[in-house]
Design an enzyme around this catalytic site. Structure first.
Site, PDB file in Angstrom:
ATOM      1  N   HIS A  75       0.837  -1.218   0.000  1.00 40.02           N
ATOM      2  CA  HIS A  75       0.000   0.000   0.000  1.00 40.02           C
ATOM      3  C   HIS A  75       0.868   1.263   0.000  1.00 40.02           C
ATOM      4  O   HIS A  75       0.459   2.300   0.504  1.00 40.02           O
ATOM      5  CB  HIS A  75      -0.953   0.024   1.205  1.00 40.02           C
ATOM      6  N   SER A  86      14.305  21.188 -17.243  1.00 40.50           N
ATOM      7  CA  SER A  86      13.113  22.005 -17.479  1.00 40.50           C
ATOM      8  C   SER A  86      13.502  23.236 -18.266  1.00 40.50           C
ATOM      9  O   SER A  86      14.608  23.743 -18.127  1.00 40.50           O
ATOM     10  CB  SER A  86      12.516  22.390 -16.130  1.00 40.50           C
ATOM     11  N   LYS A 111      16.135  21.299 -12.345  1.00 40.55           N
ATOM     12  CA  LYS A 111      15.390  20.058 -12.516  1.00 40.55           C
ATOM     13  C   LYS A 111      16.157  18.920 -13.184  1.00 40.55           C
ATOM     14  O   LYS A 111      16.920  19.119 -14.107  1.00 40.55           O
ATOM     15  CB  LYS A 111      14.131  20.333 -13.338  1.00 40.55           C
ATOM     16  N   GLU A 147       8.757   8.114 -17.242  1.00 38.68           N
ATOM     17  CA  GLU A 147       7.348   8.515 -17.412  1.00 38.68           C
ATOM     18  C   GLU A 147       6.826   8.056 -18.772  1.00 38.68           C
ATOM     19  O   GLU A 147       5.672   7.637 -18.910  1.00 38.68           O
ATOM     20  CB  GLU A 147       7.203  10.027 -17.268  1.00 38.68           C
TER      21      GLU A 147
END
Ligand code: ARG
Length: 462
Positions: free
Chosen positions: A159, A280, A286, A293
């Site tokens: 979980h 970025s 970043k 992704e």
């Protein structure tokens, strides 16, 4: 080109509407089958010669012509014209243009229906071998990474809450297990599709004395299909192939999700190499895990292909229907996407680093040793359900006091359970727990090392 040139369409009046020509063509998609189409045609022609349906001179001309066409396509010298609808007609028309009369005999006893069913199977057999090789490379990358951290422990989550300590090897090898089922699943798919539809013609076979076993043997098929009607319309192997790709995508998406989380500043368990991050356009600090992704996101494309394929198959009337031409869009989309994802995953895994210091520093957070403590009490004769309750109250006590289980005094332990003895401290602390797992396949250090040895040996044989 007028209809007069399309010998197979003499039945139709006038010239086809350009809209229809563009709509019906699949050449833009099935060109990549050309090698398989040519190999299939050579086998078919060879069989026609064996059966004396064409002469020795004709088979020689056909073979030479087809080989030349193959070279022209490979070299980018072949002129594809959508009027020819698909790769089968394009190659046949080119052959006739090249060698004349003998070329017109190639399609004896054959239909595009058994031809395309054969081509796809030949393509898929190779594609599956390629995918299995890529899966093996990724598995090896995981095993290598596991070997670097064989002695290190990390939290395992259920979980997404801290559960129990496991070796980093155990965590990494969980992906090797998943991928191995993917490897086997693709092998099963390959075994099921391994029958030759060639000779089934349009739907009912042929009145000519074709030797189907000869073409099957030449093309390396294990057997022939035994029902012509089924053989020209069967595409369940396509759905199965895309399903297999979908499960790989699901597995890779789980890896991606884990590592996206594990590479945040909040976790900082894993460092993804800069080569596989992006920055970025606005925020200069970043390091974004875009490749991960995209692996996660591309699962959507593959699941879409699966839904597309299954929908094409649903409620088709028996026999070949042109709906089936749409199969290729989906099998190619699924295979291209999963190939790219497997390559990317392998590169990322091969260059990833685990921050064992950072992981170790946080190991005593979250009561990872609670279950081991309950099992300690079982060892002292307490029933598990009771032990579970005792440890539950001990954890609540620690939370209030801001301490860890290992910091509780013996007196305090005994206030909760009279059976606790001084050796209780040996059962506490996440790192120690990972040394003491006793069951086979457990997440311990010893089991992790055993599994590394097992997989190293097994994968070396592939
Ligand atoms: N391009 C077609 C396909 O991919 C080949 C078979 C066409 N057959 C036919 N009878 N129209 O399925």
């Amino acid at each position: 080109m007028g209809n007069a040139e399309k010998s197979w369409e003499k039945r139709l009046a006038g010239t086809p509407d350009a809209l229809a020509v563009g709509f019906v063509e699949s050449l833009s998609i099935d060109t990549r089958l050309y090698k398989y189409d040519i190999v299939g045609s050579i086998a078919h022609a060879q069989m026609l010669a064996e059966r004396k349906l064409i002469s020795r001179d004709e088979i020689r001309q056909i073979k030479d012509g087809l080989i030349q066409i193959s070279e022209e396509i490979a070299a980018g010298r072949f002129r594809f014209r959508t009027e020819y609808e698909d790769i089968h007609m394009a190659i046949e028309a080119a052959l006739i243009a090249k060698i004349g009369e003998a070329g017109k005999k190639l399609h004896t006893g054959r239909s595009r229906n058994d031809q395309v069913a054969t081509d796809i199977r030949l393509w898929m057999r190779d594609e599956i071998e390629l995918l299995r090789a890529k899966i093996t490379c990724l598995q090896k990358a995981f095993v290598k990474l596991a070997g670097k951290y064989a002695g290190a422990v990390m939290p395992a989550y259920t979980h997404l809450q801290r559960a129990q300590p496991v070796s980093i090897a155990c965590y990494l090898l969980s992906f090797v297990e998943q991928l191995d089922r993917d490897f086997l699943r693709l092998g099963n798919c390959s075994a099921l599709l391994d029958v030759s539809p060639l000779g089934c013609g349009a739907i009912a076979g042929s009145t000519l004395p074709l030797d189907r076993k000869s073409t099957a043997k030449q093309l390396g098929f294990h057997d022939i299909s035994y029902n012509s009607l089924d053989a020209v319309s069967d595409r369940d192997f396509c759905a199965e192939f895309i399903f297999d790709c979908s499960v790989i995508a699901a597995h890779l998406s789980r890896l991606a999700e884990d590592w996206i989380i594990y590479s945040t500043s909040e976790f900082a368990f894993v460092r993804i190499d800069d080569a596989y991050c992006t920055s970025s356009s606005m925020m200069p600090q970043k390091r974004n895990p875009d490749m991960l992704e995209l692996i996660r996101g591309k699962a959507g494309r593959i699941y879409g292909a699966l839904t597309g394929m299954l929908t094409i198959l649903k409620a088709q009337p028996s026999g070949y229907n042109r709906d089936l031409q749409e199969d290729k869009v989906h099998i190619f989309s699924a295979s291209d996407t999963i190939e790219a994802c497997l390559d990317m995953a392998q590169a990322i895994v091969s260059h990833a680093r685990f921050d064992t210091k950072k992981i170790a520093a946080g190991l005593d957070e979250g009561f990872l040793d609670a279950t081991a403590l309950a099992e300690y009490l079982v060892g002292k004769g307490v029933a598990f359900r009771e032990a579970h309750g005792i440890v539950g109250s001990l954890v609540a006590f620690c939370e209030k006091a801001g301490t860890k289980l290992a910091e509780i005094t013996l007196d305090e332990f005994r206030r909760h359970c009279g059976k606790v003895e001084p050796d209780v401290y040996d059962s506490l602390g996440a790192a120690g727990v990972a040394e003491r797992y006793a069951t086979e396949g457990a997440g311990g250090i010893r089991q992790g090392k055993d599994q590394i040895a097992y997989w190293t040996g097994r994968l070396a044989k592939r």
